[in-house]
Design an enzyme around this catalytic site. Structure first.
Site, PDB file in Angstrom:
ATOM      1  N   ALA A   1      -9.498  76.435 108.864  1.00 43.58           N
ATOM      2  CA  ALA A   1      -8.925  75.256 109.518  1.00 43.58           C
ATOM      3  C   ALA A   1      -8.010  75.664 110.667  1.00 43.58           C
ATOM      4  CB  ALA A   1      -8.145  74.414 108.497  1.00 43.58           C
TER       5      ALA A   1
ATOM      6  N   PHE B   1     -26.920  72.575  95.770  1.00 43.59           N
ATOM      7  CA  PHE B   1     -25.548  72.779  95.304  1.00 43.59           C
ATOM      8  C   PHE B   1     -25.154  71.619  94.411  1.00 43.59           C
ATOM      9  CE2 PHE B   1     -21.805  75.395  96.134  1.00 43.59           C
ATOM     10  CZ  PHE B   1     -22.385  76.525  96.662  1.00 43.59           C
TER      11      PHE B   1
ATOM     12  N   GLN C   1      -8.916  71.444  91.185  1.00 40.01           N
ATOM     13  CA  GLN C   1     -10.249  71.745  90.660  1.00 40.01           C
ATOM     14  C   GLN C   1     -10.313  73.068  89.908  1.00 40.01           C
ATOM     15  OE1 GLN C   1     -13.715  72.679  93.448  1.00 40.01           O
ATOM     16  NE2 GLN C   1     -14.345  70.787  92.485  1.00 40.01           N
TER      17      GLN C   1
ATOM     18  N   HIS D   1     -13.025  75.590  88.845  1.00 38.69           N
ATOM     19  CA  HIS D   1     -14.428  75.923  89.092  1.00 38.69           C
ATOM     20  C   HIS D   1     -15.022  76.407  87.778  1.00 38.69           C
ATOM     21  CE1 HIS D   1     -18.001  77.837  90.705  1.00 38.69           C
ATOM     22  NE2 HIS D   1     -17.738  77.321  91.882  1.00 38.69           N
TER      23      HIS D   1
ATOM     24  N   LEU E   1     -14.522  84.187  91.747  1.00 41.11           N
ATOM     25  CA  LEU E   1     -15.496  83.120  91.879  1.00 41.11           C
ATOM     26  C   LEU E   1     -16.941  83.634  91.796  1.00 41.11           C
ATOM     27  CD1 LEU E   1     -16.037  80.161  92.590  1.00 41.11           C
ATOM     28  CD2 LEU E   1     -16.026  80.835  94.992  1.00 41.11           C
TER      29      LEU E   1
ATOM     30  N   GLU F   1     -21.388  78.553  92.948  1.00 38.66           N
ATOM     31  CA  GLU F   1     -22.281  77.518  92.435  1.00 38.66           C
ATOM     32  C   GLU F   1     -23.718  77.759  92.908  1.00 38.66           C
ATOM     33  OE1 GLU F   1     -20.101  73.945  92.432  1.00 38.66           O
ATOM     34  OE2 GLU F   1     -21.816  72.827  93.166  1.00 38.66           O
TER      35      GLU F   1
ATOM     36  N   ARG G   1     -18.347  69.796  89.701  1.00 35.32           N
ATOM     37  CA  ARG G   1     -17.637  70.893  89.041  1.00 35.32           C
ATOM     38  C   ARG G   1     -16.766  70.456  87.876  1.00 35.32           C
ATOM     39  NH1 ARG G   1     -16.116  74.225  94.535  1.00 35.32           N
ATOM     40  NH2 ARG G   1     -18.189  75.100  94.795  1.00 35.32           N
TER      41      ARG G   1
ATOM     42  N   HIS H   1      -9.286  76.739  91.086  1.00 29.36           N
ATOM     43  CA  HIS H   1     -10.044  77.039  92.283  1.00 29.36           C
ATOM     44  C   HIS H   1      -9.576  76.334  93.536  1.00 29.36           C
ATOM     45  CE1 HIS H   1     -13.445  78.311  94.606  1.00 29.36           C
ATOM     46  NE2 HIS H   1     -13.910  77.092  94.774  1.00 29.36           N
TER      47      HIS H   1
ATOM     48  N   ARG I   1     -13.644  67.831  94.326  1.00 34.51           N
ATOM     49  CA  ARG I   1     -14.379  68.205  95.523  1.00 34.51           C
ATOM     50  C   ARG I   1     -15.783  68.694  95.175  1.00 34.51           C
ATOM     51  NH1 ARG I   1     -15.478  72.988  97.875  1.00 34.51           N
ATOM     52  NH2 ARG I   1     -13.972  74.235  96.715  1.00 34.51           N
TER      53      ARG I   1
END
Lengths: 232, 128, 600, 130
Positions: free
Chosen positions: C18, C118, C238, C240, C250, C253, C284, C371, C413
């Site tokens: 970002a 996904f 979240q 995961h 991680l 996914e 998730r 996550h 998310r």
């Protein structure tokens, strides 16, 4: 298991030269060397200083020389490196404090090879097309995380930091062999410099040190060949 | 026309470096064969203890004289250049002071010249 | 007070996706600088694996409206629908733009950007999983981060690397500067700016098992909160479903997108029980809860708290047959070991390195891992930080990425939407800031007192003779949060957590550190960051305690159902100087999708 | 103040636990330097052939003196190593995919070099005994 870490320490505010200090900790065989260092920092000596972030080999913060070779501390488990571990900063860059080195000379070389996509044609409305085969030509060098393990394992770089170094060449390779890019001629010109690819002596320390398993020496050779054929 | 991004002026000597790199490989490949042959010839076919003035003289003036003179001359030139260029690499790696580097390189060039001149002289002019 | 002074039109704090995207856009037009506590390429965007969601329809039919609806549904209807529509509509453009910047996406046989399945992304008509995640092997985030940094170099963006932001300078209700600590020298710097964007990322380090980097300590939101500004929806964090056992690293996914299945201790594939249609590719929160419930029932592997994620071709091909899972051309799906290695290169490497498992041959031990923060600094759709429930913006202050809450992720998310969020809103923010600073002059700042305030905070740690340690407080906080404010929550647990967190905050006042030096004092930085984590943890726990329903990632055992009547609203949590948290609420923006029961 | 990075590049070079490529390079470079210096001497001694028989025979001890044999053998080894290792580098440079076999290639170089060196040293010893 009990692990002894022999760590090179240097505090610029107190020490005139680096020295060794030993720490003993309890660790699991599957613990990372980074876990060990953090444990020492948290429990025994908060002044111990190193960089770390993702802790799983993807951000490139914690390159250091472990048992004599460059590795990422977060990708070295005690079960592989044993319970007598020597840790020192990567060589060839100024040591700021303990295991932290000044990465600026390294980043300067990185920036010097135009490590960005160059294509001045107006882009199409959707994606530029690229065949799967063309995409694969530079697949490996896109994996580079700029940790510095390769460049600081290179005896030529230790001898002269004017050498652009393996990492910068890897970054250039990623664009030189990208079918969409138009800046190859400029990059090859830069790398054909006396301090460019020709200082690579095909030693392989870089390839062996790369935590991303990039065949660095091979990538450098491909660049050399490209320059040779563009000049002949 | 692609934008020029290189912030440094066009690097100098780049063609020389690529040619030098290529020369080291080309001459190296040839030298590897010739020198290995030379060593085997002198040690095995002639024998070290048998080397004397007559052996060398006979080599250049005997029936294969032309062959040996060309062989030795090629070896001399390829090896001198290869060797001195190699020392130049080492100099570039380890001598960072510009002045000293220039001095050492000049010395290397001089030695190279002397090697080729002295060596060439004897190979060309020897008449027994 | 000694300090260095810098002046830039735009200051961006954080150099992840970002921050860099915003820097690129602002930097093309106005004087822009990026402050980052890490070298930019160390940012955690680089750890994102699976892909970036965009309805390009390169492999099968897809529409941005489907993407938007999936996102709204994934968010459990608490996402703001105008923002979600904006993001999903913009997605194809921004993905093409990344490609034009040279991002090396994987390719389809026709040379187009490759896409994969996904969780939660569906064909809205057939309800089956759709190929929407544009990917570059399993290091899409790495490629995005590298590409954006490369472009910033190309466009000469200014970087202040290894500078830790310590405070914002907000005067007369307007953000005018940043105080930062140069880690190398220990000197303070004041950055005077017309616009400041916070892009500082998440705070997974509040929990024990997390996929987050050690550096994700919620600095941006904590500073914002300490200025008396609200943080939105902090209870939605979240977990995961597939973090590597014990380490939390991680496991994307995409493993499930490529056909991987979850297997419990009895050797059963359990997801069909919880999500009959898309099974492993449910969103998730659903999958994490399923794993948690399996473990509770004693169905973990060897009765422990983990299950297997199986991507071995033998198992996967078996279930492709069982499910009759077909490619767009009608052929039965089929994978082999080479395919797994090529598509999941890094995952293969992680598994081999850390647990000694070759995922092409053996199943991967996984457990849920903290996550992603759905909540954060509330912003409008132009990334302007808002000060209250009426959405009044704070002039000069912007936020984007994980630290911000637009809110496009609502209660949960969808995978691939985080990378989308950072580039869409990073770009939006960059453009908006560039436009606004052109119309604006620098306002005066009182740098002296800003520096004095920060110096006092640092001195409080440096000169502290207390007996508390970073190690102890940090560990206790993580234990509390993992036990009581984790995947499942109940009233008593959370109330207890709030109480204990308050105690920890008291103890934190007596923390001492070993390193008192100026140069590269990471000890001091860690102690300071721990203060941020404690603030964030408390706000999270208080926000969660108040929300008496189960929605998205906020799952309560005592309030098992979603309660749209009372709780379809955003939490706005305010922290005061005494550590009290006040909760207010803000309505959810609904355009055309009314909440329905969420089934996958 | 920072610790000087250039301090001790020799010790870095010697202490780094690089693979076979690292040691090959050290040997290649040392061998190359040795050969280059011998080459200069060799040209001089052969030049004496052109000066006079007597001048050359003054220098024949180089080839006849048994005490100098170990030096000659070291040189022979150095030449073989430099030559064969050089061929390895050339092969890899022009066929980069051969890099994947660098360890096998480096080992092959050693095998050939040892065979050649043992052979010539054997021949020399046989000549001395005869």
């Amino acid at each position: 298991m009990q692990v002894t870490l022999k760590i090179q320490r240097f505090n610029p505010e107190k020490d005139s030269a680096p020295y060794w200090k030993e720490y003993t900790i309890e660790a699991e065989p599957t613990d990372r060397v980074l876990d060990g260092l953090l444990k020492i920092k948290l429990e025994q000596d908060g002044t111990l200083t190193m960089r770390s972030s993702c802790a799983h080999g993807i951000c490139g913060s914690d390159a250091m020389r472990i048992n004599g070779v460059n590795r990422l501390a977060c990708k070295s488990l005690f079960q592989e490196v044993g319970n007598n571990v020597t840790v020192e900063p990567i060589a060839g860059l100024p040591v700021i404090k303990d295991l932290v080195v000044d990465m600026e000379p390294f980043m300067e070389h990185y920036r010097s090879v135009l490590p960005f996509f160059i294509n001045d044609d107006p882009p199409p409305e959707k994606e530029r097309l690229q065949s799967e085969e063309d995409r694969l030509k530079f697949e490996e060098t896109t994996k580079c995380i700029l940790c510095g393990c390769c460049t600081t394992s290179c005896p030529t770089f230790w001898a002269t930091d004017a050498y652009v170094g393996p990492a910068a060449i890897v970054q250039a390779h990623r664009f030189i062999f990208d079918s969409r890019d138009q800046g190859s001629a400029q990059r090859l010109e830069i790398l054909a410099d006396p301090d460019g690819v020709w200082r690579c002596r095909t030693i392989f320390n870089c390839t062996n040190a790369c935590p991303r398993e990039i065949k660095v020496t091979e990538a450098i050779a491909e660049v050399k060949k490209e320059i040779l054929f563009s000049k002949l | 026309m692609t934008t020029r991004y290189a912030r440094t002026p066009k690097p100098s000597g780049s063609t020389f470096e690529v040619l030098s790199w290529f020369y080291m490989r080309a001459s190296g490949a040839l030298l590897a064969l010739m020198v290995v042959f030379h060593l085997i010839w002198m040690h095995y076919v002639i024998g070290l203890t048998n080397i004397d003035f007559d052996v060398i003289a006979g080599r250049w003036t005997g029936p294969g004289g032309i062959f040996w003179r060309s062989y030795d001359l090629t070896l001399l030139i390829l090896a001198s250049l290869h060797g001195m260029n190699g020392i130049r690499f080492v100099t570039d790696d380890y001598i960072h002071n510009r002045g000293w580097r220039a001095v050492v390189k000049a010395l290397i060039a001089l030695v190279l010249l002397l090697m080729v001149v002295f060596g060439g002289l004897v190979i060309f002019t020897f008449n027994g | 007070m000694q300090y260095h002074y810098h002046k830039h039109d735009v200051i961006i704090v954080g150099a992840g996706g970002a921050g860099l995207m915003a820097a690129l856009y602002a930097g093309k037009e106005v004087d822009t600088a990026v402050i980052s506590k890490l070298y930019p390429t160390r940012s955690h965007t680089g750890a994102a694996q699976g892909g970036i969601g965009a309805a390009l329809a390169n492999l099968e039919e897809d529409h941005w409206e489907w993407h938007a609806y999936d996102t709204i549904k994934g968010a459990d209807f608490i996402g703001d629908q105008d923002a979600i529509e904006f993001m999903c509509k913009d997605a194809p453009n921004v993905v093409f733009e990344l490609e034009h910047m040279g991002l090396p996406f994987d390719r389809t046989p026709e040379g187009k950007i490759s896409q994969r399945r996904f969780g939660g992304h569906t064909n809205n008509e057939t309800k089956q999983a759709v190929m929407r995640a544009c990917n570059s092997a399993d290091r899409t985030g790495h490629m995005i981060l590298q590409t954006l940094y490369q472009q910033c170099i190309k466009h000469n963006v200014n970087f202040y690397d290894e500078y830790q932001m310590l405070d914002l300078i907000i005067e007369d209700g307007e953000a005018r500067g940043v105080v930062a600590y140069e880690i190398d020298t220990g000197e303070l710097h004041v950055f005077h700016a017309k616009a400041i964007m916070l892009a500082t990322g998440g705070w997974g380090r509040v929990w024990n098992i997390t996929s987050n980097a050690l550096t994700l300590t919620g600095d941006g939101p904590a500073i914002v909160a300490r200025h008396g500004l609200p943080l939105e929806d902090m209870e939605f964090f979240q977990f995961h479903p597939t973090g590597l056992f014990k380490l939390g690293i991680l496991i994307t996914e995409a493993v499930r997108g490529e056909g991987g299945v979850l297997i419990n201790g009895k050797g059963e594939r359990f997801m069909p029980k919880y999500a009959p249609t898309v099974k492993e590719l449910a969103s998730r929160d659903v999958v994490s809860r399923a794993i948690y419930l399996e473990v509770l029932e004693g169905n973990g592997i060897d009765g422990k708290d983990y299950v297997y994620l199986d991507i071995t071709p033998k198992t996967v091909n078996h279930y492709f047959e069982v499910d009759n899972s077909r490619l767009p051309n009608g052929e039965l799906r089929h994978i082999d070991e080479d395919y797994v290695r090529a598509k999941l290169e890094d995952i293969t490497d992680f598994c081999k390195t850390y647990v000694g498992v070759d995922p092409t041959k053996e199943p991967i031990p996984v457990q849920p891992t903290a996550h992603y923060a759905m909540g954060g600094i509330p912003t409008d759709n132009d990334t302007r930080v808002i000060a209250n429930e009426n959405k009044d913006p704070i002039p000069g202050l912007y936020a984007a990425g994980e630290c911000a809450c637009v809110s496009v992720h609502g209660g949960n998310r969808l995978g691939t939407n985080s990378l989308l969020d950072i580039v869409v809103f990073g770009r939006r923010g960059g453009k908006v800031m560039a436009e606004e600073v052109k119309q604006k002059d620098f306002k005066p700042i009182d740098a002296e007192s800003a520096v004095a305030k920060v110096q006092a905070e640092l001195d409080a740690i440096l000169n502290n003779q207390g007996t508390e340690t970073i190690a102890a407080i940090q560990q206790e906080m993580k234990n509390i949060m993992s036990k009581d404010v984790g995947v499942f929550r109940v009233e008593e647990g959370m109330a207890e957590a709030v109480k204990k967190l308050r105690e920890l905050r008291e103890r934190y006042k007596h923390i001492h550190i070993d390193d008192k030096g100026k140069r590269f004092n990471t000890n001091l930085m860690e102690a300071w960051q721990l203060g941020n984590l404690l603030d964030i943890a408390l706000i999270t726990a208080e926000s969660a305690l108040a929300r008496k329903e189960s929605r998205g990632a906020h799952a309560r055992d005592d309030f098992k159902e979603r309660d749209d009547e009372n709780w379809m609203k955003h939490t706005m949590a305010y922290l005061d100087a005494d550590g009290n948290v006040t909760l207010k609420y803000k309505p959810v923006v609904v355009t055309k999708y009314q909440p329905v029961k969420r089934v996958y | 103040m920072s610790a000087n990075p250039k301090k001790g590049f020799v010790s870095s070079t010697l202490s780094y636990k690089g693979g076979i490529g690292h040691w090959s390079w050290i040997l290649h470079r040392l061998g190359g330097l040795g050969i280059a210096f011998f080459l200069i001497l060799h040209i001089l001694d052969i030049f004496m052939v052109g000066v006079s028989r007597a001048a050359f025979e003054e220098l024949l001890f180089i080839y006849h003196e048994p005490l100098l044999r170990p030096v000659i053998w070291a040189l022979v080894f150095g030449v073989f190593y430099h030559a064969l290792n050089g061929l390895r580098i050339i092969i890899q440079d022009f066929w980069p995919h051969m890099f994947r076999y660098q360890k096998q290639l480096a080992t092959t170089v050693w095998v050939i070099v040892i065979v050649l060196t043992v052979f010539l040293v054997g021949v020399d010893i046989a000549g001395m005994l005869a």
